[in-house]
Structure formats: structure tokens, C-alpha cells
Design a protein around this motif. Structure first.
Motif, PDB file in Angstrom:
ATOM      1  N   ALA A 115       0.831  -1.211   0.000  1.00  0.00           N
ATOM      2  CA  ALA A 115       0.000   0.000   0.000  1.00  0.00           C
ATOM      3  C   ALA A 115       0.862   1.256   0.000  1.00  0.00           C
ATOM      4  O   ALA A 115       0.596   2.209  -0.741  1.00  0.00           O
ATOM      5  N   GLY A 116       1.901   1.254   0.825  1.00  0.00           N
ATOM      6  CA  GLY A 116       2.785   2.412   0.873  1.00  0.00           C
ATOM      7  C   GLY A 116       3.538   2.609  -0.430  1.00  0.00           C
ATOM      8  O   GLY A 116       3.675   3.736  -0.926  1.00  0.00           O
ATOM      9  N   TYR A 117       4.012   1.510  -0.990  1.00  0.00           N
ATOM     10  CA  TYR A 117       4.720   1.577  -2.268  1.00  0.00           C
ATOM     11  C   TYR A 117       3.772   2.034  -3.378  1.00  0.00           C
ATOM     12  O   TYR A 117       4.124   2.879  -4.197  1.00  0.00           O
ATOM     13  N   GLY A 118       2.551   1.511  -3.388  1.00  0.00           N
ATOM     14  CA  GLY A 118       1.578   1.915  -4.396  1.00  0.00           C
ATOM     15  C   GLY A 118       1.275   3.399  -4.325  1.00  0.00           C
ATOM     16  O   GLY A 118       1.104   4.056  -5.362  1.00  0.00           O
ATOM     17  N   VAL A 121       4.028   5.234  -6.116  1.00  0.00           N
ATOM     18  CA  VAL A 121       3.888   5.138  -7.568  1.00  0.00           C
ATOM     19  C   VAL A 121       2.779   6.073  -8.047  1.00  0.00           C
ATOM     20  O   VAL A 121       2.934   6.780  -9.055  1.00  0.00           O
ATOM     21  N   ASP A 122       1.669   6.110  -7.314  1.00  0.00           N
ATOM     22  CA  ASP A 122       0.577   7.019  -7.676  1.00  0.00           C
ATOM     23  C   ASP A 122       1.060   8.469  -7.651  1.00  0.00           C
ATOM     24  O   ASP A 122       0.695   9.277  -8.524  1.00  0.00           O
ATOM     25  N   ALA A 123       1.880   8.815  -6.653  1.00  0.00           N
ATOM     26  CA  ALA A 123       2.419  10.177  -6.572  1.00  0.00           C
ATOM     27  C   ALA A 123       3.297  10.477  -7.785  1.00  0.00           C
ATOM     28  O   ALA A 123       3.313  11.607  -8.294  1.00  0.00           O
ATOM     29  N   GLY A 124       4.011   9.451  -8.262  1.00  0.00           N
ATOM     30  CA  GLY A 124       4.821   9.620  -9.464  1.00  0.00           C
ATOM     31  C   GLY A 124       3.967   9.932 -10.678  1.00  0.00           C
ATOM     32  O   GLY A 124       4.321  10.790 -11.502  1.00  0.00           O
ATOM     33  N   TRP A 125       2.829   9.244 -10.797  1.00  0.00           N
ATOM     34  CA  TRP A 125       1.926   9.522 -11.917  1.00  0.00           C
ATOM     35  C   TRP A 125       1.340  10.934 -11.822  1.00  0.00           C
ATOM     36  O   TRP A 125       1.205  11.634 -12.830  1.00  0.00           O
ATOM     37  N   ARG A 147      13.435  -0.608  -8.685  1.00  0.00           N
ATOM     38  CA  ARG A 147      14.250  -1.471  -7.823  1.00  0.00           C
ATOM     39  C   ARG A 147      13.490  -1.891  -6.574  1.00  0.00           C
ATOM     40  O   ARG A 147      13.481  -3.068  -6.191  1.00  0.00           O
ATOM     41  N   ARG A 148      12.832  -0.936  -5.931  1.00  0.00           N
ATOM     42  CA  ARG A 148      12.126  -1.268  -4.678  1.00  0.00           C
ATOM     43  C   ARG A 148      10.869  -2.095  -4.943  1.00  0.00           C
ATOM     44  O   ARG A 148      10.517  -2.956  -4.144  1.00  0.00           O
ATOM     45  N   GLY A 149      10.219  -1.832  -6.059  1.00  0.00           N
ATOM     46  CA  GLY A 149       9.038  -2.621  -6.383  1.00  0.00           C
ATOM     47  C   GLY A 149       9.384  -4.070  -6.654  1.00  0.00           C
ATOM     48  O   GLY A 149       8.691  -4.986  -6.196  1.00  0.00           O
ATOM     49  N   ALA A 164       1.453  -5.713  -4.595  1.00  0.00           N
ATOM     50  CA  ALA A 164       2.772  -5.208  -4.976  1.00  0.00           C
ATOM     51  C   ALA A 164       2.986  -5.340  -6.482  1.00  0.00           C
ATOM     52  O   ALA A 164       3.586  -4.460  -7.116  1.00  0.00           O
ATOM     53  N   LEU A 165       2.508  -6.428  -7.068  1.00  0.00           N
ATOM     54  CA  LEU A 165       2.637  -6.626  -8.518  1.00  0.00           C
ATOM     55  C   LEU A 165       1.861  -5.567  -9.301  1.00  0.00           C
ATOM     56  O   LEU A 165       2.342  -5.053 -10.314  1.00  0.00           O
ATOM     57  N   VAL A 166       0.656  -5.243  -8.833  1.00  0.00           N
ATOM     58  CA  VAL A 166      -0.140  -4.211  -9.502  1.00  0.00           C
ATOM     59  C   VAL A 166       0.596  -2.873  -9.459  1.00  0.00           C
ATOM     60  O   VAL A 166       0.691  -2.148 -10.465  1.00  0.00           O
ATOM     61  N   ALA A 167       1.168  -2.543  -8.295  1.00  0.00           N
ATOM     62  CA  ALA A 167       1.895  -1.281  -8.161  1.00  0.00           C
ATOM     63  C   ALA A 167       3.171  -1.295  -8.991  1.00  0.00           C
ATOM     64  O   ALA A 167       3.540  -0.282  -9.607  1.00  0.00           O
TER      65      ALA A 167
END
Length: 411
Positions: A115-118, A121-125, A147-149, A164-167
Motif C-alpha cells: 500500500a505504501g509503495y503503491g 507510484v501514484d504520486a509519481g503519476w 528497484r524497490r518494487g 505489490a505486482l499491480v503497483a
């Protein structure tokens, strides 16, 4: 290319290669700044093609890396420049891709979650669509996200791994946006394939639809129109049964896939099919809340209206394109990149009509909104090159300034 008979003329070679790529005469002629009738005369041998500059433009439009493929085996081989501009983000993303399997995974911080990683990624978009220098800003984040994903997927199980795969698929797609048109072709394709594989591993139709949207962009850019259409239509059919009770972003992605198909059909000169796809996207937009925009594709009301301009531009119906553009409030487009592309399409239409003054003015607006979108997008670079060659003497200085800023002065 090598299987073309040696006795074929240049015009015959152009026709065969054009038809293999699914391009109409109107579309290919437009890509090199000429009329459909001109190209017909070239292909049928009525008119000789003696301009080296036009040969190079045709080779680039047909994605040919050796001019001898057009001029015949008796001619000396000559490499055709890709015209790919340089950006440091390309090398950084490429390095992150090549590290997998050759270096130990990065260390994840304590408490790292999908969730945190996702959310990162959303912030990157969001940054991609907000920044006028999206490749620089997001390019600084993308390698670490990859790398972290990848490390998080290795370290996770069950539902957490699926999330995690979706993110991670979304991170690959984000990196693909960063290096599109600037990175090695192998890297762009690798990112698209990894995004599709991660989404499929997660068994998430929305993630697969988003990955198909990205990868189809890459396919369309190299003339693989049939493959691009197959990807987006298959992904859309996978989503369609879920539209009635799916999350909003599933419907948003379905609409984005329809818009992608609309542009692809338009690039192929298929007027009715293109507007039919656009109509399907329009119906989806009407079913979504006012102001809604899907995160990565920014599908929503404003994006559908913008794509109407793009469809008309690709179909070379310049009057309709300019009329549609005049009805859009640019500030309603929730993406700096897409807002810039609207102005580029307007400039293309003005240029198609021979109104160089208006095209130059509009390109100036586009460059102010997002210098990197203009600098690193082929359609925008092509307009800048054409303006440099066609601007009247009174506007020569302005066209040179634009060409210098975009980096195409010597193109």
C-alpha cells in the motif's frame, strides 16, 4: 526488408512498406508534409523522387534504418538517424532494468508495504501530469521505484504480493512514459513487457488494461497498428463485463482503451471506425462523475474532448480539428502534458492549412506550458522542423528560436 525484389523502383518500395504498416497514402503523405496526390505519383512512377531530404523523411516515417531499403540494393547503405533526443533519465532507467538478476535486491525499509509503495507510484503519476518537465522530475524517481518494487514483490506473499505486482506494473508503465521517444527501443519494449507480465501475474484486469494501453502506444509508434489494435481491444473486452459494478478507474481505463483505438484508426485513415471508437469513449465519460480523471491516462470528460481534436488532426480534417479545439477550455485538462499536446495538434492543423504564422504562435504557447513535452515528442519536433523550413522571412527569427529551444535546428 531484404526480401523486396531488387528490381523494384523506389516508388514501389514505398508503397509496399506503407501498406505493410497499414498506413494510408493520406497519412504517410501528411507525415512528410506532402499531399496524397504527390505520394500517389511517387508510388506509381509518374513523378521521380530526387529529393534526398524527402527520402530521409519517408524513411523515418516508415521506421527504416537504412536508406537503401527505399532506393534499392544497388545504392550505398546509409544509416537513417532516429532523431532521438538525449535525456539522462534514459540511461538511469535502462541501468535499473539491467540490474535485475545481476545484483542483489535493494534493501527494503522496515515496515515496507504494498500500500505504501503503491501510494508512491501514484504520486509519481500525479507528478508526471503536473510537471512541465515531467521526464526530468519523474525520471529522477523511476529507477528507484523499479528497484524497490521488484524487491517488494520478491519479499511478499499472497494478497500483499498481488498488490505489490499491480503497483510494480504501474511503476514500469511510468518509467516507460519517461523514456518513450528518448530511450533505447529495447528498454521501452522491456518495460512494456514487464508491466504486462506483472499485471498478468497479479491477475488484475485493470492493471492488464493499463499495461496494454502503454504497450500499444509503443507498438503504434513503430507502425505496428494491427498489434496495437489487438492489444487494446482485447484488454477492453476483458474489462467490459465488469463495467456495471467495477471501480471508477476500471471504467476510466476502458474509456482510455477506446480512445487509444480511436487514434490508431485515425492514423490509419479510417474515419468511421475512428469516430465510432471515440463515441464509445464519450459514452463512458458521460457515465463518470463530473471532473473525474483516471490517474495514469487522465481519462475523463476533458480528455475525451481533447482526443476529438487529435482524431480530427490525424484524419487531416483540419477545419474540424480547429473548430473542436476552439470549444475546449485548456485549463480543464488535468495534465500539463496533455494540455501541451492539444496545442501541438492545433499547430499541426494550422500548418496543414498553410497558416505558418498561427502554427508558430501556437507552438510558442505549447513550449511555455511544457518545454519537455515539445522537446521530446515526435509530433511536436516535426512541427518545429517544418516551421523552420516554411516560415516566411518576417518570422524566420522566431522559427529559429523555436528550433533551437526544441533542439532541431540542424534537423
Amino acid at each position: 526488408m531484404s526480401e523486396l525484389p531488387a528490381e523494384l523502383s523506389t516508388g514501389e518500395r514505398i508503397r509496399i512498406l506503407r501498406e505493410r504498416q497499414g498506413k494510408t497514402r493520406l497519412v504517410l503523405a501528411g507525415m512528410v508534409g506532402r499531399s496524397e496526390d504527390w505520394l500517389k505519383k511517387i508510388e506509381t512512377g509518374v513523378r521521380p523522387l530526387n529529393s534526398h531530404a524527402l527520402l530521409l523523411k519517408l524513411a523515418m516515417a516508415l521506421h527504416i534504418d537504412d536508406l537503401a531499403h527505399l532506393t534499392g540494393p544497388s545504392a550505398a547503405a546509409q544509416s537513417v538517424s532516429t532523431g532521438r533526443p538525449y535525456h539522462p533519465a534514459s540511461a538511469a532507467v535502462w541501468a535499473a532494468l539491467l540490474e535485475r538478476g545481476t545484483r542483489p535486491p535493494v534493501e527494503l525499509g522496515e515496515g515496507a508495504t504494498a500500500a505504501g509503495y503503491g501510494a508512491e507510484v501514484d504520486a509519481g503519476w500525479k507528478l508526471w501530469h503536473r510537471s512541465p518537465r515531467q521526464r526530468t522530475d519523474v525520471g529522477a524517481l523511476a529507477p528507484d521505484l523499479i528497484r524497490r518494487g521488484e524487491a517488494l514483490v520478491r519479499a511478499s506473499e499472497g494478497t500483499e504480493r498481488r498488490s505489490a505486482l499491480v503497483a510494480l506494473a504501474a511503476a514500469y508503465r511510468l518509467a516507460q512514459q519517461v523514456i518513450a521517444y528518448i530511450g533505447p527501443a529495447e528498454a521501452v519494449w522491456m518495460l512494456g513487457d514487464r508491466a504486462m507480465a506483472a499485471a498478468a501475474d497479479a491477475d488484475d484486469p485493470a492493471a492488464m488494461g493499463a499495461a496494454a494501453w502503454n504497450l500499444a502506444n509503443t507498438m503504434r509508434a513503430v507502425g505496428e497498428m494491427d498489434g496495437a489494435m489487438l492489444l487494446v481491444t482485447t484488454a477492453a473486452e476483458r474489462l467490459r463485463p465488469h463495467l456495471a459494478d467495477s471501480p471508477l478507474h476500471w471504467r476510466g481505463l476502458y474509456g482510455a482503451l477506446q480512445l487509444h483505438a480511436a487514434i490508431t484508426e485515425a492514423k490509419d485513415g479510417k474515419d468511421g471506425a475512428a469516430w465510432g471508437r471515440w463515441d464509445s469513449a464519450d459514452q463512458i465519460a458521460k457515465s463518470l462523475p463530473a471532473g473525474y480523471a483516471e490517474l495514469s491516462t487522465v481519462f475523463g470528460r476533458a480528455n475525451v474532448d481533447l482526443h476529438a481534436v487529435s482524431v480530427a488532426t490525424e484524419l487531416r480534417t483540419t477545419g474540424r480539428a480547429l473548430s473542436l479545439a476552439g470549444e475546449i477550455d485548456p485549463d480543464s485538462i488535468p495534465s500539463t502534458e496533455r494540455r501541451t499536446r492539444l496545442w501541438v495538434d492545433v499547430a499541426r492543423s494550422h500548418q496543414e492549412r498553410g497558416d505558418t504564422t498561427a502554427a508558430l504562435h501556437v507552438m510558442g504557447i505549447a513550449f511555455v506550458i511544457s518545454p519537455e513535452t515539445v522537446t521530446f515528442t515526435p509530433q511536436a519536433r516535426n512541427v518545429a522542423v517544418d516551421l523552420l523550413r516554411t516560415a516566411p522571412r518576417a518570422l524566420r527569427q522566431e522559427s529559429v528560436k523555436l528550433a533551437e529551444a526544441v533542439g532541431v535546428l540542424n534537423a
